[in-house]
Design a protein around this motif. Structure first.
Motif, PDB file in Angstrom:
ATOM      1  N   ILE A 124       0.956  -1.126  -0.091  1.00  0.00           N
ATOM      2  CA  ILE A 124       0.010  -0.064  -0.022  1.00  0.00           C
ATOM      3  C   ILE A 124       0.861   1.158  -0.089  1.00  0.00           C
ATOM      4  N   ILE A 125       1.735   1.272   1.226  1.00  0.00           N
ATOM      5  CA  ILE A 125       2.481   2.629   1.121  1.00  0.00           C
ATOM      6  C   ILE A 125       3.490   2.291   2.163  1.00  0.00           C
ATOM      7  N   HIS A 126       4.507   3.451   2.209  1.00  0.00           N
ATOM      8  CA  HIS A 126       5.565   3.293   3.390  1.00  0.00           C
ATOM      9  C   HIS A 126       6.208   4.643   3.290  1.00  0.00           C
ATOM     10  N   GLY A 127       6.673   4.814   4.834  1.00  0.00           N
ATOM     11  CA  GLY A 127       7.451   6.158   4.811  1.00  0.00           C
ATOM     12  C   GLY A 127       8.063   5.896   6.163  1.00  0.00           C
ATOM     13  N   LEU A 128       9.111   7.061   6.540  1.00  0.00           N
ATOM     14  CA  LEU A 128      10.164   7.154   7.284  1.00  0.00           C
ATOM     15  C   LEU A 128       9.854   7.823   8.498  1.00  0.00           C
ATOM     16  N   LYS A 129       9.460   9.200   8.189  1.00  0.00           N
ATOM     17  CA  LYS A 129       9.054  10.116   9.429  1.00  0.00           C
ATOM     18  C   LYS A 129       8.144  11.118   8.743  1.00  0.00           C
ATOM     19  N   ASN A 130       8.179  11.272   7.378  1.00  0.00           N
ATOM     20  CA  ASN A 130       7.297  12.498   6.799  1.00  0.00           C
ATOM     21  C   ASN A 130       5.808  11.584   6.577  1.00  0.00           C
ATOM     22  N   ASN A 131       5.012  12.469   6.423  1.00  0.00           N
ATOM     23  CA  ASN A 131       3.514  11.961   6.129  1.00  0.00           C
ATOM     24  C   ASN A 131       3.684  11.574   4.454  1.00  0.00           C
ATOM     25  N   GLU A 132       3.158  10.573   4.111  1.00  0.00           N
ATOM     26  CA  GLU A 132       2.979  10.152   2.587  1.00  0.00           C
ATOM     27  C   GLU A 132       1.744  10.061   2.227  1.00  0.00           C
ATOM     28  N   THR A 133       1.508  10.041   0.837  1.00  0.00           N
ATOM     29  CA  THR A 133       0.072   9.938   0.210  1.00  0.00           C
ATOM     30  C   THR A 133       0.418   9.507  -1.220  1.00  0.00           C
ATOM     31  N   ASN A 134      -0.228   8.389  -1.679  1.00  0.00           N
ATOM     32  CA  ASN A 134      -0.396   7.833  -3.031  1.00  0.00           C
ATOM     33  C   ASN A 134      -1.740   7.788  -3.314  1.00  0.00           C
ATOM     34  N   GLU A 135      -2.026   7.074  -4.457  1.00  0.00           N
ATOM     35  CA  GLU A 135      -3.274   6.826  -5.141  1.00  0.00           C
ATOM     36  C   GLU A 135      -4.238   6.084  -4.190  1.00  0.00           C
ATOM     37  N   MET A 136      -3.661   5.272  -3.267  1.00  0.00           N
ATOM     38  CA  MET A 136      -4.310   4.203  -2.536  1.00  0.00           C
ATOM     39  C   MET A 136      -4.651   4.890  -1.249  1.00  0.00           C
ATOM     40  N   ALA A 137      -3.653   5.515  -0.388  1.00  0.00           N
ATOM     41  CA  ALA A 137      -3.879   5.822   0.872  1.00  0.00           C
ATOM     42  C   ALA A 137      -2.893   6.995   1.407  1.00  0.00           C
ATOM     43  N   SER A 138      -3.083   7.341   2.646  1.00  0.00           N
ATOM     44  CA  SER A 138      -2.044   8.328   2.992  1.00  0.00           C
ATOM     45  C   SER A 138      -1.654   7.519   4.454  1.00  0.00           C
ATOM     46  N   LEU A 139      -0.307   7.858   4.583  1.00  0.00           N
ATOM     47  CA  LEU A 139       0.224   7.377   5.799  1.00  0.00           C
ATOM     48  C   LEU A 139       0.685   8.706   6.668  1.00  0.00           C
ATOM     49  N   ILE A 140       0.300   8.699   8.042  1.00  0.00           N
ATOM     50  CA  ILE A 140       0.417   9.679   8.943  1.00  0.00           C
ATOM     51  C   ILE A 140       1.159   9.135  10.070  1.00  0.00           C
ATOM     52  N   ILE A 141       2.543   9.605  10.242  1.00  0.00           N
ATOM     53  CA  ILE A 141       3.412   9.221  11.240  1.00  0.00           C
ATOM     54  C   ILE A 141       3.740  10.114  12.230  1.00  0.00           C
TER      55      ILE A 141
ATOM     56  N   ASP B 186       7.122  11.615  17.065  1.00  0.00           N
ATOM     57  CA  ASP B 186       8.251  10.786  17.665  1.00  0.00           C
ATOM     58  C   ASP B 186       8.207   9.366  16.987  1.00  0.00           C
ATOM     59  N   ARG B 187       7.547   9.264  15.991  1.00  0.00           N
ATOM     60  CA  ARG B 187       7.500   7.925  15.170  1.00  0.00           C
ATOM     61  C   ARG B 187       7.196   6.682  15.761  1.00  0.00           C
ATOM     62  N   LYS B 188       6.433   6.893  16.990  1.00  0.00           N
ATOM     63  CA  LYS B 188       6.074   5.687  17.844  1.00  0.00           C
ATOM     64  C   LYS B 188       4.799   5.283  17.316  1.00  0.00           C
ATOM     65  N   SER B 189       4.188   5.863  16.519  1.00  0.00           N
ATOM     66  CA  SER B 189       2.676   5.387  16.220  1.00  0.00           C
ATOM     67  C   SER B 189       2.439   5.752  14.671  1.00  0.00           C
ATOM     68  N   SER B 190       1.683   5.145  14.004  1.00  0.00           N
ATOM     69  CA  SER B 190       1.166   5.903  12.758  1.00  0.00           C
ATOM     70  C   SER B 190      -0.374   5.344  12.338  1.00  0.00           C
ATOM     71  N   THR B 191      -0.897   6.105  11.564  1.00  0.00           N
ATOM     72  CA  THR B 191      -2.157   5.706  11.173  1.00  0.00           C
ATOM     73  C   THR B 191      -2.394   5.582   9.581  1.00  0.00           C
ATOM     74  N   LEU B 192      -2.819   4.508   8.944  1.00  0.00           N
ATOM     75  CA  LEU B 192      -3.187   4.360   7.726  1.00  0.00           C
ATOM     76  C   LEU B 192      -4.637   4.910   7.330  1.00  0.00           C
ATOM     77  N   ILE B 193      -4.631   5.621   6.417  1.00  0.00           N
ATOM     78  CA  ILE B 193      -5.898   6.379   6.185  1.00  0.00           C
ATOM     79  C   ILE B 193      -6.350   6.097   4.607  1.00  0.00           C
ATOM     80  N   LEU B 194      -7.510   5.319   4.569  1.00  0.00           N
ATOM     81  CA  LEU B 194      -8.236   5.158   3.210  1.00  0.00           C
ATOM     82  C   LEU B 194      -9.255   5.907   3.218  1.00  0.00           C
ATOM     83  N   PRO B 195      -9.122   7.026   2.284  1.00  0.00           N
ATOM     84  CA  PRO B 195     -10.219   8.203   2.193  1.00  0.00           C
ATOM     85  C   PRO B 195     -11.490   8.043   2.160  1.00  0.00           C
ATOM     86  N   HIS B 196     -11.704   6.919   0.953  1.00  0.00           N
ATOM     87  CA  HIS B 196     -13.049   6.492   0.798  1.00  0.00           C
ATOM     88  C   HIS B 196     -13.470   5.206   0.727  1.00  0.00           C
TER      89      HIS B 196
END
Lengths: 114, 109
Positions: B47-64, B67-77
């Protein structure tokens, strides 16, 4: 560009027989990974190979299991003298190189041991 | 062992955003967060990957988190076809993926 191909998709073996699972990586990919998924569980890493080399086999059972990725042809996961506990889905993934390249997975081979 | 913790299951209404959380409190500085999903018994799908910055592609967004101790995958619709098991994976210098038990997302009409 064809994806990762695995064959056979389904394989039935009797206890004590050998199982050979094949994986053809995506074109241009020289790194292959094998994972096993037991029923109702997550995937478990088995082995990581580059062409003609085993890089990491920390997830492979010590006995009966072997893997190869020859210079020519598909990667082969071989299970000798299968037992019922080997029944699982075996997935192969490939990537173009080392590092952070994403891994593309094949459809899997479902092995059933009778 | 997996270095991530995810809720075992979540529900989401079709057309709404699906927010899938992941805890990875022991993540190291050189480790990335990857998300894969597995629909029914198919092979996992990146789906997606990231290091410390938020990432977005055609499938989803990744919010990190910072402190990088947690993240959230967002499927917008979310759609019914997004029903799957979603795996959050912390990937280090060694290239293997270590899957946990994931979150089973059920999208309902």
């Amino acid at each position: 560009n064809a994806g990762v191909m695995q064959n056979p998709r389904h394989l039935v073996r009797r206890r004590g027989q050998e199982a050979r699972l094949r994986c053809s990586p995506m074109k241009g990919h020289s790194h292959v990974y094998w994972y096993r998924q037991l029923p109702e569980e997550g995937l478990k890493f088995m082995v990581y190979l580059q062409k003609e080399n085993i890089i990491d086999e920390s997830g492979m059972p010590k006995e009966r299991f072997s893997a190869e990725f020859p210079k020519e042809g598909p990667s082969i996961l071989r299970i000798q003298q299968v037992v019922r506990g080997d029944s699982a889905a075996y997935f192969c993934a490939s990537s173009p190189g080392a590092g952070r390249d994403e891994q593309f997975f094949g459809p899997g081979t479902r092995l059933t041991v009778l | 062992d997996a270095k991530t913790t995810q809720p075992p299951s979540m529900d989401c209404a079709e057309g709404r955003a699906a927010n899938l959380p992941c805890n990875h409190s022991t993540i190291s500085g050189n480790e990335y967060v990857y998300w894969y999903r597995q629909i029914h018994s198919q092979g996992p799908q990146y789906i997606i990957h990231g290091l410390k910055n938020n990432e977005t592609n055609e499938m989803a967004s990744l919010i990190i988190t910072e402190d990088r101790k947690s993240s959230t995958l967002i499927l917008p619709h979310a759609t019914l076809r997004d029903t799957a098991v979603y795996y959050c994976i912390v990937r280090g210098p060694i290239d293997k993926l270590i899957f946990g038990t994931g979150t089973r997302l059920q999208v309902f009409p």
